[in-house]
Design a protein around this motif. Sequence first.
Motif, mmCIF file in Angstrom:
data_model
loop_
_atom_site.group_PDB
_atom_site.id
_atom_site.type_symbol
_atom_site.label_atom_id
_atom_site.label_comp_id
_atom_site.label_asym_id
_atom_site.label_seq_id
_atom_site.Cartn_x
_atom_site.Cartn_y
_atom_site.Cartn_z
ATOM 1 N N PRO A 82 32.434 38.690 34.715
ATOM 2 C CA PRO A 82 32.962 38.769 33.294
ATOM 3 C C PRO A 82 33.197 40.387 33.310
ATOM 4 C CG PRO A 82 30.711 38.294 32.937
ATOM 5 C CD PRO A 82 31.153 38.128 34.441
ATOM 6 N N ALA A 83 34.360 40.626 32.267
ATOM 7 C CA ALA A 83 34.936 42.082 32.159
ATOM 8 C C ALA A 83 33.578 42.731 31.340
ATOM 9 C CB ALA A 83 36.153 41.876 31.213
ATOM 10 N N ASN A 84 33.145 42.243 30.458
ATOM 11 C CA ASN A 84 31.943 43.016 29.716
ATOM 12 C C ASN A 84 30.853 43.633 30.758
ATOM 13 O OD1 ASN A 84 30.891 40.306 30.165
ATOM 14 N ND2 ASN A 84 29.408 40.774 28.372
ATOM 15 N N ILE A 85 30.725 42.897 31.945
ATOM 16 C CA ILE A 85 29.537 43.595 33.019
ATOM 17 C C ILE A 85 30.377 44.329 33.923
ATOM 18 C CG2 ILE A 85 27.959 42.993 34.756
ATOM 19 C CD1 ILE A 85 27.443 42.149 31.594
ATOM 20 N N ALA A 86 31.659 43.634 34.497
ATOM 21 C CA ALA A 86 32.401 44.436 35.401
ATOM 22 C C ALA A 86 33.077 45.630 35.344
ATOM 23 C CB ALA A 86 33.622 43.260 35.992
ATOM 24 N N GLN A 87 33.510 45.868 34.007
ATOM 25 C CA GLN A 87 34.047 47.196 33.764
ATOM 26 C C GLN A 87 32.977 48.419 33.733
ATOM 27 O OE1 GLN A 87 36.547 46.134 30.292
ATOM 28 N NE2 GLN A 87 38.346 45.935 31.596
ATOM 29 N N ALA A 92 30.225 48.929 43.942
ATOM 30 C CA ALA A 92 29.599 48.271 42.712
ATOM 31 C C ALA A 92 29.094 46.892 43.083
ATOM 32 C CB ALA A 92 30.895 47.711 41.899
ATOM 33 N N TRP A 93 27.849 47.131 43.722
ATOM 34 C CA TRP A 93 26.860 46.176 44.145
ATOM 35 C C TRP A 93 25.577 46.704 44.465
ATOM 36 C CZ3 TRP A 93 28.297 41.213 43.841
ATOM 37 C CH2 TRP A 93 27.386 40.418 44.461
ATOM 38 N N LEU A 94 24.631 45.688 43.817
ATOM 39 C CA LEU A 94 23.397 46.222 44.304
ATOM 40 C C LEU A 94 23.043 46.735 45.683
ATOM 41 C CD1 LEU A 94 20.299 45.457 42.666
ATOM 42 C CD2 LEU A 94 19.994 43.834 44.627
ATOM 43 N N ASP A 95 22.324 47.890 45.664
ATOM 44 C CA ASP A 95 22.119 48.721 46.673
ATOM 45 C C ASP A 95 20.503 49.319 46.630
ATOM 46 O OD1 ASP A 95 21.689 50.803 44.803
ATOM 47 O OD2 ASP A 95 22.703 52.248 46.265
ATOM 48 N N TYR A 96 20.326 49.849 47.750
ATOM 49 C CA TYR A 96 18.834 50.286 48.238
ATOM 50 C C TYR A 96 18.304 51.364 47.406
ATOM 51 C CZ TYR A 96 14.787 51.469 51.037
ATOM 52 O OH TYR A 96 13.560 51.992 51.633
ATOM 53 N N THR A 121 35.674 38.534 42.097
ATOM 54 C CA THR A 121 36.569 39.060 41.100
ATOM 55 C C THR A 121 35.874 39.829 39.940
ATOM 56 O OG1 THR A 121 38.096 36.978 41.698
ATOM 57 C CG2 THR A 121 38.541 38.438 39.700
ATOM 58 N N TYR A 122 36.222 40.968 39.910
ATOM 59 C CA TYR A 122 35.738 41.934 38.865
ATOM 60 C C TYR A 122 36.644 41.995 38.171
ATOM 61 C CZ TYR A 122 32.175 43.673 41.915
ATOM 62 O OH TYR A 122 31.089 43.876 43.007
ATOM 63 N N THR A 123 36.487 41.099 36.857
ATOM 64 C CA THR A 123 37.460 40.799 35.788
ATOM 65 C C THR A 123 37.767 42.166 35.083
ATOM 66 O OG1 THR A 123 36.573 38.706 35.233
ATOM 67 C CG2 THR A 123 38.188 39.566 33.800
ATOM 68 N N GLY A 124 39.165 42.356 34.729
ATOM 69 C CA GLY A 124 39.612 43.749 34.270
ATOM 70 C C GLY A 124 39.591 44.768 35.089
ATOM 71 N N VAL A 125 39.205 44.894 36.322
ATOM 72 C CA VAL A 125 39.012 46.088 37.233
ATOM 73 C C VAL A 125 40.008 45.986 38.411
ATOM 74 C CG1 VAL A 125 37.562 47.523 38.601
ATOM 75 C CG2 VAL A 125 36.601 46.109 36.278
ATOM 76 N N TRP A 126 39.988 45.089 39.140
ATOM 77 C CA TRP A 126 40.697 44.671 40.405
ATOM 78 C C TRP A 126 41.456 43.345 40.417
ATOM 79 C CZ3 TRP A 126 35.431 46.403 42.272
ATOM 80 C CH2 TRP A 126 35.502 47.813 42.399
ATOM 81 N N ASP A 127 42.657 43.300 40.881
ATOM 82 C CA ASP A 127 43.440 41.860 41.051
ATOM 83 C C ASP A 127 42.855 41.148 42.138
ATOM 84 O OD1 ASP A 127 44.974 42.835 38.836
ATOM 85 O OD2 ASP A 127 46.515 43.613 40.319
ATOM 86 N N GLU A 128 42.619 41.807 43.235
ATOM 87 C CA GLU A 128 42.050 41.142 44.254
ATOM 88 C C GLU A 128 40.492 40.934 44.277
ATOM 89 O OE1 GLU A 128 44.089 39.601 46.603
ATOM 90 O OE2 GLU A 128 45.654 40.026 45.321
ATOM 91 N N PRO A 129 39.858 40.004 44.931
ATOM 92 C CA PRO A 129 38.428 39.750 45.057
ATOM 93 C C PRO A 129 37.967 40.748 45.931
ATOM 94 C CG PRO A 129 39.459 37.328 45.315
ATOM 95 C CD PRO A 129 40.568 38.563 45.328
#
Length: 473
Positions: free
Chosen positions: A122-127, A140-144, A266-274
């Motif tokens: 959802p956008a409130n997290i993705a943005q 934008a993903w969990l890293d080490y 899908t990062y809502t409100g950020v990118w159009d493509e997964p």
Amino acid sequence: MSIQSNYSDGFFNVSANHGFLPVKAPLVKLPSVYDDLQAVLDNMPVVLNENEFGYLNTENGIVAPTLAIKNHLADVEKEEDIFVLQALFRSYSFLASAYLLEPSFQQFRKDGKYGKARNVLPANIAQPFCKVADKLNVFAWLDYHYAYSLGNYQKLDQHGDLNWENITMCNRFSGQPDEVGFIMLHVDINRFSANLVGTVMQTIQALYGGVASVGDLLEKNWSTMKQMNERRKEMWKASRWQRYNDFRIFIMGVKGNTELFGDGVTYTGVWDEPKQFRGQTGAQDDIIPMEDIFSGVINYYPKNELTKYLLDLRTYRPKCIQQFFIDLENEVAGIHERGMFGYLKEQKSVIGLSRLLGILEQIYHFRNGHWQFVQKYIMANTPYAKATGGTPITSWLPNQLKAVMQQMQDVLDVIATLEDQQDEVTMSIVNSNKTTLSHKQKLLEEQLAEVAGEQYSAEKVFALNEKFGLKDQ
């Protein structure tokens, strides 16, 4: 010479002072403006204490709290403090993985199979998540580094050291001791990385300064690697292999795991493509990649898809660490076209070659120990054939094990032509490896034969370690 004395982004500073650890302890909690986000993180783990369970314990329990968090995009845009940005990245990484992978976790609880994950953030997290990732210049993903491990510890006794028993996680998924021990041991091992980085930098500087003999520096590097391997073996005590699936699902990545995520997230409100990013993995640690470059193992990497995966994981590190690797690789290549091995061979330095062999043996033990972790923590626990980073379970580490063993053989062959110059330490290293290298090679050969079919016994694979006298425990 282009290698610097340090490589820093303000949070990490790759140097003889800090190694691969942060310059100081990470923030434990977020600033008060993010209290709603912090509250969800605090109440999220499957187990909160002996009598309470968190949102992840209940099917869909994470959904409503996540959707209720304010969209902090405007707040994140204002942040400039690197330690706040790192804590925010860690927080949003944890929340995104928990929200998206919670259905997979619940399905595993039911039938032992990794279920489909959610694939819309959802956008409130993705943005705000993507904004802070952009500020740190990472995916934008969990890293080490910034999220799960090196940026996720706090001391229990402030006067104590970073022994895994004296540190705990700031954020967590399962909330249980096995998760804490598992990832905090990585921090523990890295407390010796300052010595290791120091010897690498000093060796490069010595060689470019015209110093022909670097055997003493190579011996310090070898000694530090032995110390790190002793700490690594603590994993069997720090985290029970039977409990790895309590949290493993939450560190899975998207890339390479189409069974979980389909075309991507899908990062809502950020990118159009997964988007597809690799998951958090110990393969993102910096110790062995640095040693591979320094020792010359990289010259033995086979040209295949597995090596492409290995190099792809380089891009999942902080930019300052990526630059350190680039400069180190250039400097080592500048010493000799075959790197450190080629230089020592040309110098006919038995002391240097034997210490290099010792380093290679420790790289082997580090990787073979990791391979044994895979056999018990993963292969014995689940038929799911992908690692958290999206790489194939049964061939990923053997790919690099073959490379290091090939170089060990080549070093032994060169030393054999120079035996009249050997000292006592050299004789010990050489004779030991002469005896055991064929065992190492045969062990891997038999293990790969065992896992070649669709059906295999993880217990048989693991039992071979004892048969050849190479059991890690």
